[in-house]
Structures are given as C-alpha cells and as structure tokens.
Design an enzyme around this catalytic site. Structure first.
Site, mmCIF file in Angstrom:
data_model
loop_
_atom_site.group_PDB
_atom_site.id
_atom_site.type_symbol
_atom_site.label_atom_id
_atom_site.label_comp_id
_atom_site.label_asym_id
_atom_site.label_seq_id
_atom_site.Cartn_x
_atom_site.Cartn_y
_atom_site.Cartn_z
ATOM 1 N N THR A 120 55.398 26.751 22.569
ATOM 2 C CA THR A 120 54.508 25.775 22.045
ATOM 3 C C THR A 120 52.996 25.835 22.663
ATOM 4 O O THR A 120 53.186 25.804 23.788
ATOM 5 C CB THR A 120 55.152 24.305 22.343
ATOM 6 O OG1 THR A 120 56.353 24.255 21.681
ATOM 7 C CG2 THR A 120 54.445 23.339 21.668
ATOM 8 N N GLN B 139 37.491 37.118 36.894
ATOM 9 C CA GLN B 139 36.709 36.547 38.232
ATOM 10 C C GLN B 139 35.381 36.837 37.237
ATOM 11 O O GLN B 139 34.335 36.444 38.279
ATOM 12 C CB GLN B 139 36.966 37.599 39.223
ATOM 13 C CG GLN B 139 37.997 37.049 40.208
ATOM 14 C CD GLN B 139 38.104 35.735 40.709
ATOM 15 O OE1 GLN B 139 37.082 35.027 40.786
ATOM 16 N NE2 GLN B 139 39.188 35.137 41.328
ATOM 17 N N GLY C 254 45.589 33.969 33.746
ATOM 18 C CA GLY C 254 45.417 35.494 33.702
ATOM 19 C C GLY C 254 46.498 36.262 34.095
ATOM 20 O O GLY C 254 46.676 37.360 33.405
ATOM 21 N N THR C 255 47.487 35.841 34.737
ATOM 22 C CA THR C 255 48.834 36.609 35.199
ATOM 23 C C THR C 255 49.515 36.901 34.023
ATOM 24 O O THR C 255 49.876 38.132 33.615
ATOM 25 C CB THR C 255 49.716 35.704 36.234
ATOM 26 O OG1 THR C 255 48.887 35.647 37.330
ATOM 27 C CG2 THR C 255 50.737 36.661 36.661
ATOM 28 N N SER D 287 41.114 33.636 32.448
ATOM 29 C CA SER D 287 41.711 32.404 33.012
ATOM 30 C C SER D 287 40.846 31.009 32.914
ATOM 31 O O SER D 287 39.673 31.150 33.409
ATOM 32 C CB SER D 287 42.264 32.731 34.502
ATOM 33 O OG SER D 287 43.036 31.454 34.933
ATOM 34 N N ALA D 288 41.448 29.897 32.757
ATOM 35 C CA ALA D 288 40.595 28.764 32.690
ATOM 36 C C ALA D 288 40.299 28.152 34.011
ATOM 37 O O ALA D 288 39.114 27.683 34.428
ATOM 38 C CB ALA D 288 41.392 27.604 31.691
ATOM 39 N N HIS D 289 41.223 28.144 35.000
ATOM 40 C CA HIS D 289 40.928 27.357 36.198
ATOM 41 C C HIS D 289 39.932 28.043 37.146
ATOM 42 O O HIS D 289 39.492 27.320 38.198
ATOM 43 C CB HIS D 289 42.388 27.141 37.013
ATOM 44 C CG HIS D 289 42.738 28.591 37.799
ATOM 45 N ND1 HIS D 289 42.899 28.606 38.956
ATOM 46 C CD2 HIS D 289 43.643 29.534 37.035
ATOM 47 C CE1 HIS D 289 43.583 29.552 39.575
ATOM 48 N NE2 HIS D 289 43.864 30.282 38.038
ATOM 49 N N ASN E 280 38.423 40.377 42.773
ATOM 50 C CA ASN E 280 38.456 38.867 43.507
ATOM 51 C C ASN E 280 38.134 38.672 45.089
ATOM 52 O O ASN E 280 37.929 37.683 45.470
ATOM 53 C CB ASN E 280 39.924 38.470 42.985
ATOM 54 C CG ASN E 280 40.904 39.172 43.330
ATOM 55 O OD1 ASN E 280 41.069 40.187 42.742
ATOM 56 N ND2 ASN E 280 42.170 38.848 44.033
ATOM 57 N N CYS F 81 46.117 35.169 46.970
ATOM 58 C CA CYS F 81 47.429 35.806 46.475
ATOM 59 C C CYS F 81 47.854 36.574 47.882
ATOM 60 O O CYS F 81 49.116 36.724 48.049
ATOM 61 C CB CYS F 81 47.319 36.527 45.314
ATOM 62 S SG CYS F 81 46.922 35.859 43.958
HETATM 63 N N1 PLP Z 1 43.167 38.551 38.205
HETATM 64 C C1 PLP Z 1 42.048 38.254 39.002
HETATM 65 C C2 PLP Z 1 40.761 39.090 39.224
HETATM 66 C C3 PLP Z 1 42.141 37.007 39.632
HETATM 67 O O1 PLP Z 1 41.401 36.741 40.845
HETATM 68 C C4 PLP Z 1 43.457 36.374 39.284
HETATM 69 C C5 PLP Z 1 43.721 35.067 40.169
HETATM 70 O O2 PLP Z 1 43.439 34.810 41.332
HETATM 71 C C6 PLP Z 1 44.276 36.619 38.327
HETATM 72 C C7 PLP Z 1 44.276 37.756 37.785
HETATM 73 C C8 PLP Z 1 45.409 35.608 38.093
HETATM 74 O O3 PLP Z 1 44.857 34.608 37.122
HETATM 75 P P1 PLP Z 1 45.961 33.328 37.146
HETATM 76 O O4 PLP Z 1 45.687 32.550 38.486
HETATM 77 O O5 PLP Z 1 45.115 32.308 35.973
HETATM 78 O O6 PLP Z 1 47.259 33.753 36.815
#
Ligand code: PLP
Length: 379
Positions: free
Chosen positions: A237, A179, A69-70, A199-201, A149, A325
């Site tokens: 890669t 989210q 996501g980041t 984001s996958a996790h 989030n 975070c």
């Molecule tokens: N955006 C939101 C709303 C999130 O909750 C998060 C993760 O906490 C992210 C972005 C970041 O995703 P990633 O952990 O895959 O970098």
C-alpha cells in the site's frame, strides 16, 4: 543545540510535517481503491510523482516509490541482476558504497555472481580509465554512488555512464543518489543511468519514504511480491502522505539548493579555518576540496572518534563518527580503509554534515569545544 549530522538525517521542514499530518488525517484513502475517496488519494500521489520527476528531469512514469534509499538500492541491485542473469554474471562496483549496496552485492556473490571492485584514490575517487578497462561484454550491472556519505567525494557518474553505454549498452547502470539529491543538480538525461536511488529524509522530508528512477525499458525484476502497486514494480500500500511530504521537501530543497550551498560552504570553511588555527598539527581533512560542501570528514590524530563524539555531545553538539551506519560498529570504516588513510589518522575520524540552517557561529562554537576536548584528552 548544534546539529552537524545532516547526512545521517535532517529535521523535516515544518511545512512537510504539517502536510503529512493533514493528509494522514484528511486524505487517508487508499489510491488503489475504486471509490472517489481513493481516487482523491491517487490524484495526490500522481501530482507528487510529477513534481518529483520534474526535479530530476525524468518522466513521471519513470518514478517508483519505495520505503527509502535502502529499499531502492536493494531493488536496483538484486532486481537488475535477477532480470539480466542470462546475459552474464559480472558486476562492477566501488568499495566505498553504502552498506545497502555492499551487502546486496554480497548476497549476489553468494548466488554465484562475480562482483569486481574498482579501485579508489586517496580521496575515494574512482578512475574512469579503470572502468573502461574492466567493463566486459558479460557485465550486467555497474553500481556507483554519486556522492559518498562519509567524505562527500563526488564520483564522475556522467563520464562513467558514457563509458558504460559505449562499451556495453545492455549493462544496467545504477547510481545511488541519496546524498546528492537536493545538493547537486541531477539531470537523468545527462547521466546515462538506468536506475537511480533517492531518499526523502536526507532532504528534510519524512523518514521511510524513497523513490527509484527507472529509465523506460530498463530490465528489472520486482523483489517484493504482493498486490502489484507501482506498475507491478513495488507491491505494498502506497504511503501517500509520506510521498506528498517528500515532494514538498524536494521542491523546497531543490529550489533553494544554490542558496543553501553558499551558506553551507561558508560554515564549512569557517570550521576548517578555526580548526586549522587552533590545532593545526593534530587534524587532517579527509574530504576533497571539490567534494559536496555539506560533508566534511576530519581526522584527529590523538583522540578516538567515539571519545570526541560523546564529549561534543556533552556540549549539545551532534556529529557522527564516519557514517551513522558504521558508527555503531567499533572499527575503522570501510571508506577510510579503502582510501588507505594511515595511522594515526584512521582512528579519530569525525564527520560533520551541514544543512542550510547552520551558521558560522555554530562552526566557531564547535571548534572551540573541540579545542577544549583535545586539551583535556591529550594532556
Ligand atoms: N545511500 C547513501 C549514500 C546513504 O547515505 C544512505 C543513508 O545513510 C542510504 C543509501 C540509505 O538510505 P535510507 O536511510 O533512506 O534507507
């Protein structure tokens, strides 16, 4: 153990772990290699792209894989500002975005872009009327998250997309759907976003894998220089086993979304009921009733977040203070501040976040532990 921190990350599905391990061992070819072993990896990559595109009603060509996501958010914000800076310097966003967005916007501000924030109400919701008033001819980017989030508030992104595209069709609309994915239906044909981040996790997939939906024709400049993988958009890669694991998790999570949400709603309501019955005067629910059922923000008026979090941990109950975070920084989260939540409710904020495997018994055990903690620390 009771794990109520599923917005921070989720436990990968067993089949995802098995698939990633199997492909890492057996199909380790580089999809960019010209030999047949590389082509086998490429076929897995393209099959995963197709499957993931299908879950958001996009075309496979509109999917760009990233490290999460980041990275997707950084790319979306910085890359579209860079590509469109000749059309203007004005950017609109909200104050409750994830730090990946807020920090990227700060970088752009330092480069001379004008970043303007939309206001949010006491539930963290934007007012689309304000968006209509603030969007300008020189607005090049509008950045709004689909689900917050920390509180689970759902932003009206479909309505926002309509407003943006009728006021200024050239303005890029980026939606952080990290989210929301797998928890709310996402249809890229209905949401008029040019870019969306995933984001996958957060959906029981592997860590360090993400994707970006990039509408055909959207103007963006790559932020990573290198070998030109992912149609020149994202060099590096490609993580084929991780991406196949992402697709495996997404198919399962999206497929059982309604069933998971029904279960999650029961757990959430049970926890709220138990808290309201046991300690009605000292709690405040910060999440809106019509928010995402999997995220519940509760303020406890008498005890600080860190104290509650660590006391719950002693009972093997895992939660978060605000978001993962912001929880390591010892301050009131930017989301709680933007919502204007007053003292004594701004200090003891706990985020409970659920997944489909959580149970009502766990909710009762958590409320019981919290009652004990409140009795100990408020005597
Ligand atoms: N955006 C939101 C709303 C999130 O909750 C998060 C993760 O906490 C992210 C972005 C970041 O995703 P990633 O952990 O895959 O970098």
């Amino acid at each position: 153990m009771i794990y109520f921190d599923n917005s921070a990350t989720t436990r990968p599905y067993k089949e995802v772990v098995d698939l990633v391990a199997k492909l890492s061992w057996e199909e380790f070819g580089n999809p960019a290699s010209l030999h047949s072993f590389g082509m086998r990896a490429e076929r897995i990559l393209e099959q995963s792209r197709k499957q993931l595109a299908h879950t958001i009603r996009a075309e496979p060509e509109e999917i760009i894989f990233t490290s999460g996501g980041t990275e997707s958010i950084n790319f979306a914000i910085k890359g579209s500002a860079e590509a469109n800076k000749r059309s203007g310097r004005h950017i609109l966003s909200t104050p409750i975005e994830h730090p990946a967005a807020l920090e990227s916007l700060k970088v752009l501000e330092g480069m001379g872009f004008e970043v303007e924030m939309l206001g949010v109400d006491g539930m963290g919701r934007i007012d689309t009327w304000e968006l209509k008033k603030k969007i300008r001819k020189d607005t090049i980017l509008v950045n709004i998250m689909m689900v917050n989030n920390e509180t689970g508030v759902i932003q009206p992104v479909e309505e926002a997309g309509n407003i943006i595209k009728s006021a200024n069709p050239d303005a890029v609309f980026h939606v952080d759907a990290v989210q929301a994915y797998g928890k709310l239906p996402i249809d890229t044909r209905k949401i008029k976003a040019d870019i969306m981040s995933f984001s996958a996790h957060k959906i029981h997939g592997p860590r360090g894998v993400g994707m970006m939906y990039l509408r055909r024709g959207a103007k963006i400049r790559p932020i990573m220089s290198g070998g030109g993988q992912e149609k020149q958009y994202r060099s590096g890669t490609v993580n084929v086993p991780g991406i196949a694991g992402f697709a495996c998790a997404a198919l399962k999570k999206v497929g059982q979304m309604d069933e998971d949400n029904r279960n999650i709603r029961r757990v959430r309501e049970r926890l709220i009921d138990e808290l309201q019955r046991r300690m009605p005067e000292i709690i405040r629910i910060n999440s809106p009733e019509d928010g995402l059922p999997g995220i519940l923000s509760v303020s406890f008026s008498k005890v600080k977040s860190e104290v509650i979090l660590h006391a719950l941990e002693l009972n093997e109950i895992y939660v978060s203070s605000g978001s993962a975070c912001s929880s390591k920084k010892n301050s009131i989260s930017h989301v709680i501040k933007a919502m204007n939540i007053p003292a004594p409710w701004s200090d003891g904020v706990i985020r409970f976040s659920f997944c489909g495997d959580n149970t009502e018994d766990e909710a009762v055990a958590c409320a019981e532990a919290l009652e004990g903690i409140m009795n100990t620390f408020t005597l």
